[in-house]
Design a protein around this motif. Structure first.
Motif, PDB file in Angstrom:
ATOM      1  N   GLY A  49      -5.197  -5.470  -0.740  1.00 62.37           N
ATOM      2  CA  GLY A  49      -4.447  -4.204  -0.729  1.00 62.37           C
ATOM      3  C   GLY A  49      -5.308  -3.006  -1.067  1.00 62.37           C
ATOM      4  O   GLY A  49      -6.475  -2.936  -0.717  1.00 62.37           O
ATOM      5  N   THR A  50      -4.715  -2.031  -1.765  1.00 58.71           N
ATOM      6  CA  THR A  50      -5.457  -0.834  -2.178  1.00 58.71           C
ATOM      7  C   THR A  50      -5.470  -0.803  -3.704  1.00 58.71           C
ATOM      8  O   THR A  50      -4.579  -0.227  -4.334  1.00 58.71           O
ATOM      9  CB  THR A  50      -4.788   0.438  -1.590  1.00 58.71           C
ATOM     10  N   CYS A  94       0.866  -1.174   0.000  1.00 59.69           N
ATOM     11  CA  CYS A  94       0.000   0.000   0.000  1.00 59.69           C
ATOM     12  C   CYS A  94       0.904   1.224   0.000  1.00 59.69           C
ATOM     13  O   CYS A  94       1.939   1.218   0.676  1.00 59.69           O
ATOM     14  CB  CYS A  94      -0.906  -0.010   1.219  1.00 59.69           C
ATOM     15  N   PHE A 138      -1.994  -3.110  12.235  1.00 59.19           N
ATOM     16  CA  PHE A 138      -2.735  -4.355  12.479  1.00 59.19           C
ATOM     17  C   PHE A 138      -2.822  -5.231  11.237  1.00 59.19           C
ATOM     18  O   PHE A 138      -3.366  -6.330  11.277  1.00 59.19           O
ATOM     19  CB  PHE A 138      -4.168  -4.022  12.946  1.00 59.19           C
ATOM     20  N   CYS A 139      -2.278  -4.752  10.116  1.00 52.45           N
ATOM     21  CA  CYS A 139      -2.539  -5.424   8.839  1.00 52.45           C
ATOM     22  C   CYS A 139      -1.643  -6.647   8.620  1.00 52.45           C
ATOM     23  O   CYS A 139      -0.422  -6.559   8.675  1.00 52.45           O
ATOM     24  CB  CYS A 139      -2.366  -4.442   7.688  1.00 52.45           C
ATOM     25  N   LYS A 149      -9.295   2.535   0.450  1.00 50.37           N
ATOM     26  CA  LYS A 149      -9.280   3.332   1.676  1.00 50.37           C
ATOM     27  C   LYS A 149      -9.537   4.793   1.318  1.00 50.37           C
ATOM     28  O   LYS A 149      -9.344   5.176   0.152  1.00 50.37           O
ATOM     29  CB  LYS A 149      -7.967   3.116   2.438  1.00 50.37           C
ATOM     30  N   GLN A 189      -1.952  -8.007   0.506  1.00 53.20           N
ATOM     31  CA  GLN A 189      -1.971  -7.263   1.751  1.00 53.20           C
ATOM     32  C   GLN A 189      -3.350  -7.375   2.404  1.00 53.20           C
ATOM     33  O   GLN A 189      -4.367  -7.262   1.710  1.00 53.20           O
ATOM     34  CB  GLN A 189      -1.634  -5.788   1.453  1.00 53.20           C
ATOM     35  N   SER A 190      -3.353  -7.638   3.708  1.00 52.18           N
ATOM     36  CA  SER A 190      -4.590  -7.758   4.486  1.00 52.18           C
ATOM     37  C   SER A 190      -5.210  -9.162   4.442  1.00 52.18           C
ATOM     38  O   SER A 190      -6.250  -9.410   5.023  1.00 52.18           O
ATOM     39  CB  SER A 190      -5.600  -6.693   4.048  1.00 52.18           C
ATOM     40  N   ARG A 193      -2.628   4.559   9.688  1.00 52.89           N
ATOM     41  CA  ARG A 193      -3.624   4.300   8.651  1.00 52.89           C
ATOM     42  C   ARG A 193      -3.324   5.071   7.365  1.00 52.89           C
ATOM     43  O   ARG A 193      -3.819   4.728   6.299  1.00 52.89           O
ATOM     44  CB  ARG A 193      -4.991   4.765   9.146  1.00 52.89           C
ATOM     45  N   HIS A 253       0.987   4.080   1.419  1.00 50.49           N
ATOM     46  CA  HIS A 253       1.305   4.820   2.652  1.00 50.49           C
ATOM     47  C   HIS A 253       2.201   4.013   3.589  1.00 50.49           C
ATOM     48  O   HIS A 253       2.608   4.501   4.641  1.00 50.49           O
ATOM     49  CB  HIS A 253       0.018   5.187   3.391  1.00 50.49           C
ATOM     50  N   GLY A 254       2.444   2.749   3.264  1.00 52.79           N
ATOM     51  CA  GLY A 254       3.185   1.886   4.186  1.00 52.79           C
ATOM     52  C   GLY A 254       2.248   0.786   4.657  1.00 52.79           C
ATOM     53  O   GLY A 254       1.481   0.252   3.864  1.00 52.79           O
ATOM     54  N   LYS A 255       2.278   0.518   5.952  1.00 54.90           N
ATOM     55  CA  LYS A 255       1.464  -0.592   6.442  1.00 54.90           C
ATOM     56  C   LYS A 255       0.763  -0.231   7.745  1.00 54.90           C
ATOM     57  O   LYS A 255       1.403   0.295   8.671  1.00 54.90           O
ATOM     58  CB  LYS A 255       2.401  -1.780   6.673  1.00 54.90           C
ATOM     59  N   CYS A 256      -0.526  -0.478   7.804  1.00 58.13           N
ATOM     60  CA  CYS A 256      -1.253  -0.259   9.055  1.00 58.13           C
ATOM     61  C   CYS A 256      -0.729  -1.267  10.086  1.00 58.13           C
ATOM     62  O   CYS A 256      -0.410  -2.402   9.722  1.00 58.13           O
ATOM     63  CB  CYS A 256      -2.749  -0.460   8.840  1.00 58.13           C
TER      64      CYS A 256
HETATM   65  S1  SF4 Z   1      -5.170  -2.408   6.260  1.00 53.33           S
HETATM   66 FE1  SF4 Z   1      -5.583  -1.932   4.129  1.00 53.33          FE
HETATM   67  S2  SF4 Z   1      -4.606   0.048   3.836  1.00 53.33           S
HETATM   68 FE2  SF4 Z   1      -3.720  -0.783   5.691  1.00 53.33          FE
HETATM   69  S3  SF4 Z   1      -1.883  -1.809   4.972  1.00 53.33           S
HETATM   70 FE3  SF4 Z   1      -3.512  -3.324   5.041  1.00 53.33          FE
HETATM   71  S4  SF4 Z   1      -4.336  -3.358   2.979  1.00 53.33           S
HETATM   72 FE4  SF4 Z   1      -3.126  -1.490   3.165  1.00 53.33          FE
END
Ligand code: SF4
Ligand SMILES: [Zn+2]
Length: 572
Positions: A150-151, A82, A89-90, A259, A103-104, A296, A84-87
């Motif tokens: 992912g996004t 993603c 909790f993801c 997102k 991702q996720s 986030r 922005h990097g990584k949340c």
């Molecule tokens: S929760 Fe969603 S926005 Fe955040 S890193 Fe994971 S996939 Fe990307």
């Protein structure tokens, strides 16, 4: 003798009703200790060519229709980061403890497994899912596509468009390949309709059935055949969408996960071109300190802005919200979740509540290990959701209250995999959400069905939730989401326009063209008429519908015409 030999011998000899056949299948499955009862088509696959003609009329019955009538097809995008990097909790992603997975996701969800097996190619994934529906004996004429992982909207546009093109082309090619058109005329001979006949033999040959699913060579051979179809002809997204309007298997809804900071005007316009009708929007929290702490990559203002834009473009929005995040407690969570409805900048059409879980390989995992974070448990999550449900208004549908990932893949958090069932089994649940009032298999008192209109402000515009309800049984028969947008973001959307963001009529699922039990009562039309009436009373004269590509034909029948990505009607 094995299961198939015995059942085929019985079916050949006897004339069985559907019920009798089901009973014998059950008994024989027990006798031969099968894990599951084979579907009719699976049995047919074991017949010799000689027996086939005799068995086909007995076993190739109409596919089963689900209650919603729509077959979900979840397609996974390739693992990517993603922006922005990584949340914190993801789970999942590139280099996760489960390897490179989207991702996720953990790599263990059915959609992810299918994605991996098919090299994350959209065309291959759709083919594979449709093959599965046919083998399950389920109707897949109306398909809802869900783009996951992912996004997606942050990936290069070229990748996105190729992915979506793959989806539409696969739906069309599968239809052309395995369904033969034949003309059917009505008794008076005046009207010709087209029937799509399933080409069982072609299907069997193409997928080399019955086959050994563990045989890699076979799998590769089939993939090669599918990819040859994919690249057979140069085409375009617009062409394939047009074709899908009349295809046997149609895309009636297309949903994209993203997102808020990647769900603004630019992405909204692209998603419209792609045929998207619903956005799954990860807002996760209403609190800026929480959003910042969990990294986030967006704040609550971004969420509000995204919701407003997407809504003013006509999308349906499904929020994802995560109680139990760091810096929250029960009080804050409940307040935040109530704010989703009290604050006109939120007000979701649908919502998924995913209590925060601690997954391996995440920053949150390290915080938990150090004792810096304590996740919400089943009991706390259940009590929170139970209390919050009382505040959920009738226009919202609670889609899920837990992620569909088995608890064994998490390190800590909600221990139950069936939170929803437990919630309903152990409590007296007060909930007015759409899902709790759907008719499902319940009987409707048609004499007591009438229209109801609920009007409210949302994101700088006005919403009208028009519903058809059986007041006797407190059931929702169908509904329509009408919006007077607060801003006019595209040339199609003028100050005198109104948007239909959703039209939904419940019923036992109907094959396209069939008269369904509920649809047949004409409530879709009545809801649309009511919406048009409201628009006219308010001095507006243009109705704009965001419609799944495969539903455009329905609106044409109601006098609508295509304008850009929408279906539009001038009201006089
Ligand atoms: S929760 Fe969603 S926005 Fe955040 S890193 Fe994971 S996939 Fe990307
Ligand atoms: Zn509910």
């Amino acid at each position: 003798m094995d299961f198939h030999e015995e059942i085929i011998a019985i079916v050949k000899k006897k004339k069985l009703s559907e019920k009798e056949l089901a009973k014998i299948k059950r008994e024989l499955s027990l006798k031969y200790k099968l894990d599951k009862i084979p579907t009719n088509i699976e049995i047919l696959l074991h017949a010799t060519p000689k027996d086939l003609e005799q068995l086909k009329p007995k076993l190739l019955t109409k596919p089963v229709r689900t209650i919603s009538g729509v077959a979900p097809v979840a397609i996974m995008t390739k693992p990517d980061r993603c922006p922005h990097g990584k949340c914190t909790f993801c789970v999942g992603g590139i280099g996760s403890p489960w390897g490179d997975v989207p991702q996720s996701y953990t790599g263990h969800e059915p959609a992810t497994i299918r994605g991996m097996r098919n090299n994350y190619d959209a065309y291959l994934q759709v083919f594979s899912r449709l093959e599965q529906y046919i083998l399950l004996g389920q109707n897949c004429e109306k398909v809802e596509i869900i783009v996951m992982g992912g996004t997606f909207t942050a990936t290069p546009l070229e990748y996105q468009n190729e992915f979506i093109l793959g989806i539409f082309k696969a739906l069309n090619d599968f239809s052309t390949m395995f369904y033969n058109k034949s003309k059917k005329s009505t008794s008076n001979g005046k009207f010709n309709s087209t029937l799509n006949i399933f080409d069982y033999l072609k299907f069997k040959k193409f997928f080399e059935l019955p086959g050994d699913i563990t045989n890699k060579e076979r799998e590769e051979r089939i993939k090669k055949k599918i990819l040859a179809l994919k690249f057979k002809k140069i085409t375009s997204l617009e062409k394939e969408q047009k074709k899908n309007e009349n295809s046997h298997i149609r895309c009636v809804a297309l949903c994209i996960e993203t997102k808020p900071d990647w769900g603004l005007l630019e992405q909204g316009n692209i998603m419209l071109d792609q045929g998207c009708t619903r956005v799954e929007l990860g807002i996760e929290s209403v609190y800026d300190d929480v959003l910042k702490y969990v990294h986030r990559g967006h704040n609550s203002n971004d969420s509000k802005k995204s919701i407003q834009i997407l809504r003013d473009l006509g999308f349906k929005i499904n929020f994802h919200y995560m109680p139990g995040l760091p810096l929250t407690d029960r009080k804050r969570d409940l307040e935040g979740m109530k704010q989703l409805f009290s604050d006109e900048n939120y007000r979701p059409d649908m919502i998924k509540i995913y209590p925060c879980m601690v997954g391996p390989g995440t920053a949150l995992y390290l915080q938990w290990k150090k004792g810096l974070f304590k996740p919400i448990n089943s009991k706390e999550a259940m009590s929170l959701i139970l209390e919050w449900k009382k505040y959920v208004p009738e226009y919202c549908r609670i889609q899920r209250i837990q992620r569909d990932v088995p608890t064994k893949f998490w390190e800590a958090g909600v221990e139950m995999t069936n939170l929803r069932q437990e919630l309903f089994a152990k409590n007296k649940v007060v909930c007015r959400c759409i899902r709790c009032r759907e008719p499902k298999t319940e009987k409707i008192n048609w004499k007591k069905v009438s229209l109801k209109v609920q009007e409210f402000k949302s994101s700088g515009g006005r919403e009208y939730f028009i519903s058809a309800e059986d007041s006797d049984n407190d059931l929702l028969i169908g509904f329509c989401r009408l919006r007077f947008p607060g801003q006019f973001l595209r040339r199609e959307i003028t100050p005198s326009s109104a948007l239909i963001r959703e039209l939904h009529v419940y019923g036992t699922a109907t094959a396209i063209g069939d008269a369904g039990k509920v649809q047949h009562k004409g409530w879709g039309r009545k809801l649309m008429q009511k919406a048009e009436e409201i628009v006219k009373i308010n001095g507006r004269n243009k109705m704009i519908v965001i419609s799944g590509v495969g539903v455009r034909g329905y609106y044409v029948k109601l006098g609508y015409k295509r304008e850009g990505p929408y279906m539009v009607k001038k009201l006089i």
